[in-house]
Design an enzyme around this catalytic site. Structure first.
Site, mmCIF file in Angstrom:
data_model
loop_
_atom_site.group_PDB
_atom_site.id
_atom_site.type_symbol
_atom_site.label_atom_id
_atom_site.label_comp_id
_atom_site.label_asym_id
_atom_site.label_seq_id
_atom_site.Cartn_x
_atom_site.Cartn_y
_atom_site.Cartn_z
ATOM 1 N N SER A 125 2.058 3.971 3.435
ATOM 2 C CA SER A 125 1.512 3.251 4.596
ATOM 3 C C SER A 125 2.570 2.734 5.551
ATOM 4 C CB SER A 125 0.646 2.076 4.105
ATOM 5 O OG SER A 125 -0.436 2.575 3.344
ATOM 6 N N GLY A 126 3.786 3.206 5.402
ATOM 7 C CA GLY A 126 4.805 2.820 6.382
ATOM 8 C C GLY A 126 5.489 1.504 6.082
ATOM 9 N N ALA A 164 10.897 0.591 -2.058
ATOM 10 C CA ALA A 164 10.776 -0.585 -2.931
ATOM 11 C C ALA A 164 10.657 -0.186 -4.399
ATOM 12 C CB ALA A 164 9.557 -1.413 -2.509
ATOM 13 N N SER A 221 7.938 3.556 -1.062
ATOM 14 C CA SER A 221 8.805 4.454 -1.853
ATOM 15 C C SER A 221 10.170 3.812 -2.080
ATOM 16 C CB SER A 221 8.971 5.793 -1.147
ATOM 17 O OG SER A 221 9.666 5.642 0.094
ATOM 18 N N ASP A 226 15.428 2.256 4.789
ATOM 19 C CA ASP A 226 14.412 1.660 3.922
ATOM 20 C C ASP A 226 15.013 1.148 2.616
ATOM 21 O OD1 ASP A 226 13.047 3.012 5.955
ATOM 22 O OD2 ASP A 226 11.368 3.530 4.674
ATOM 23 N N GLY A 250 7.374 0.961 3.355
ATOM 24 C CA GLY A 250 8.521 1.143 2.477
ATOM 25 C C GLY A 250 8.190 1.110 1.003
ATOM 26 N N PRO A 281 0.840 -1.201 0.000
ATOM 27 C CA PRO A 281 0.000 0.000 0.000
ATOM 28 C C PRO A 281 0.876 1.252 0.000
ATOM 29 C CG PRO A 281 -0.050 -1.071 2.159
ATOM 30 C CD PRO A 281 0.698 -1.985 1.247
HETATM 31 N N1 LIG Z 1 3.354 1.463 -6.640
HETATM 32 C C1 LIG Z 1 3.893 2.689 -6.747
HETATM 33 N N2 LIG Z 1 3.991 3.269 -7.981
HETATM 34 C C2 LIG Z 1 4.543 4.500 -8.107
HETATM 35 N N3 LIG Z 1 5.023 5.244 -7.068
HETATM 36 C C3 LIG Z 1 4.926 4.709 -5.830
HETATM 37 C C4 LIG Z 1 4.368 3.414 -5.601
HETATM 38 N N4 LIG Z 1 4.415 3.175 -4.258
HETATM 39 C C5 LIG Z 1 4.961 4.263 -3.685
HETATM 40 N N5 LIG Z 1 5.263 5.194 -4.611
HETATM 41 C C6 LIG Z 1 5.856 6.503 -4.366
HETATM 42 O O1 LIG Z 1 6.213 6.594 -2.985
HETATM 43 C C7 LIG Z 1 5.404 7.612 -2.341
HETATM 44 C C8 LIG Z 1 5.043 7.159 -0.923
HETATM 45 O O2 LIG Z 1 6.251 7.205 -0.194
HETATM 46 P P1 LIG Z 1 6.257 7.487 1.399
HETATM 47 O O3 LIG Z 1 7.678 7.386 1.811
HETATM 48 O O4 LIG Z 1 5.510 8.716 1.711
HETATM 49 O O5 LIG Z 1 5.417 6.284 1.991
HETATM 50 P P2 LIG Z 1 5.913 4.786 2.242
HETATM 51 O O6 LIG Z 1 7.275 4.583 1.650
HETATM 52 O O7 LIG Z 1 4.836 3.883 1.769
HETATM 53 O O8 LIG Z 1 5.982 4.731 3.826
HETATM 54 P P3 LIG Z 1 7.317 4.720 4.762
HETATM 55 O O9 LIG Z 1 8.305 5.633 4.044
HETATM 56 O O10 LIG Z 1 6.858 5.297 6.062
HETATM 57 O O11 LIG Z 1 7.766 3.323 4.831
HETATM 58 C C9 LIG Z 1 4.188 7.760 -3.216
HETATM 59 O O12 LIG Z 1 3.611 9.076 -3.050
HETATM 60 C C10 LIG Z 1 4.795 7.588 -4.611
HETATM 61 O O13 LIG Z 1 5.448 8.791 -5.023
HETATM 62 C C1 LIG Z 2 10.401 7.689 9.450
HETATM 63 C C2 LIG Z 2 11.596 6.976 8.874
HETATM 64 O O1 LIG Z 2 12.552 6.708 9.910
HETATM 65 C C3 LIG Z 2 11.198 5.632 8.315
HETATM 66 C C4 LIG Z 2 10.159 5.681 7.248
HETATM 67 O O2 LIG Z 2 9.881 4.363 6.799
HETATM 68 C C5 LIG Z 2 12.224 7.890 7.802
HETATM 69 C C6 LIG Z 2 13.608 7.402 7.377
HETATM 70 O O3 LIG Z 2 14.247 6.610 8.101
HETATM 71 O O4 LIG Z 2 14.036 7.861 6.302
HETATM 72 MG MG LIG Z 3 8.937 5.793 2.120
#
Ligand SMILES: Nc1ncnc2c1ncn2[C@@H]1O[C@H](COP(=O)(O)OP(=O)(O)OP(=O)(O)O)[C@@H](O)[C@H]1O
Ligand SMILES: C[C@@](O)(CCO)CC(=O)[O-]
Ligand SMILES: [Mg+2]
Length: 302
Positions: free
Chosen positions: A90-91, A97, A95, A138, A93, A87
């Site tokens: 959603s935390g 991945a 972005s 991440d 990773g 998702p």
């Molecule tokens: N399937 C996807 N296709 C294209 N871009 C994506 C996709 N998944 C994530 N992204 C990019 O990553 C951004 C979300 O990154 P963000 O770091 O805010 O959240 P996260 O990585 O899911 O959570 P966290 O960093 O806390 O683990 C999205 O706004 C988009 O720019």
């Molecule tokens: C909140 C944070 O610690 C983890 C996000 O998945 C940010 C980072 O380490 O870059």
């Molecule tokens: Mg992220």
């Protein structure tokens, strides 16, 4: 055409503290983002967020990857097709991945001969440039897989327990949450810094229990870490409701994972309690995802 995939991740310890150089324990999970790269007559990026050319608003991470990789290959036109089990926002990773999988797909497609360390480092640079401040966690864990102590980059034993993820379905922006913590720390350094220090200490305290599969001890420390994340303002009512639902249903431990504010919790469970924990999470209207730690980082897909 080349297809690569990279895993998402959960934090056992250390999110937010790791941004300030404290240690974290982070583990790759068996939910992956797949990226197919094909040479093309123009740049096209296709994902759940839409179909664009280079677009630093809709596809900031993927567009940044393409720009960075132009320094390693003559990329005139490429079609990037993204499918993900993670998702967004959603935390877990997502972005990191998508960044790592796209880097490796282009690395392979254009035979740039970048090594995994290069992929992790370029990925970290991209997250830092977009988020304003980012730890290497991440992108390193998504590249290398397994369970890793960061910033030491020391591999721990793979987890031998079930992971139950509870998703609030409320996305959040890591960039915004990292910025909020920075503002709180600037306002109350004598209060916030000791909290971040203690989160880092817990990661070191947990290294040995994780390596001896002692999840009772690991879980006690994870629960304390959750309380400290609440203290620095990245918790919330939905996340806490999920944490207590999981714990009351028999989880070994449960805490926020990732940036917080919304997104997900992670619970450690054994084989017998995992389904009860998942049911308890669903019963309060959230999404429950059963997964496990994966040893595999970024990889080529057939
Ligand atoms: N399937 C996807 N296709 C294209 N871009 C994506 C996709 N998944 C994530 N992204 C990019 O990553 C951004 C979300 O990154 P963000 O770091 O805010 O959240 P996260 O990585 O899911 O959570 P966290 O960093 O806390 O683990 C999205 O706004 C988009 O720019
Ligand atoms: C909140 C944070 O610690 C983890 C996000 O998945 C940010 C980072 O380490 O870059
Ligand atoms: Mg992220």
């Amino acid at each position: 055409m080349i297809t690569c995939s990279a895993p998402g991740k959960v934090y056992l310890f250390g999110e937010h503290a790791v941004v300030y150089g404290q240690s974290a324990i982070c583990c790759a999970i068996d939910l992956r983002t797949r990226v197919q790269a094909t040479k093309h007559d123009s740049i096209v990026i296709e994902s759940v967020l839409g179909t664009t050319a280079l677009d630093f608003e809709i596809h900031p991470y993927v567009s940044s990857v393409i720009e960075k990789m132009k320094g390693h290959a003559n990329i005139e036109g490429v079609r990037i097709q993204i499918r993900s089990e993670l998702p967004v926002g959603s935390g877990l990773g997502s972005s990191a991945a998508v960044t790592v999988a796209t880097l490796q797909a282009l690395n392979q497609l254009y035979a740039c001969n970048l090594q995994l360390e290069d992929i992790a480092n370029i990925g970290h640079t991209i997250e830092r440039e977009i988020q304003g401040n980012a730890s290497p966690t991440d992108t390193y864990v998504s590249t290398m897989g397994g369970v890793v102590l960061i910033p030491e980059r020391r591999k721990l034993k793979d987890l031998d327990c079930q992971l139950v993820i509870g998703n609030t379905r409320k996305s959040s922006s890591t960039k915004d949450l990292v910025s909020n913590v920075a503002q709180l720390r600037q306002e109350f350094p004598d209060i916030i810094d000791p909290i971040l220090d203690n989160i880092g200490k817990m990661a070191h305290l947990a290294e040995e229990p994780v390596n001896r599969y002692d999840y009772e001890t690991t879980g006690k420390l994870m629960n304390v870490n959750h309380g400290l994340l609440d203290a620095i303002g990245v918790g919330g009512a939905e996340l806490s409701a999920l944490v207590y639902a999981a714990r009351n249903a028999g989880a070994i431990s449960a805490k926020i994972t990732g940036a917080g504010g919304g997104g997900c919790i992670v619970a450690l469970a054994n084989e017998t309690s995992a389904s009860a924990v998942a049911s308890a999470i669903k019963n309060i209207g959230a999404e429950a995802i059963l997964t496990r730690n994966t040893h595999e980082g970024v990889r080529l897909e057939p």
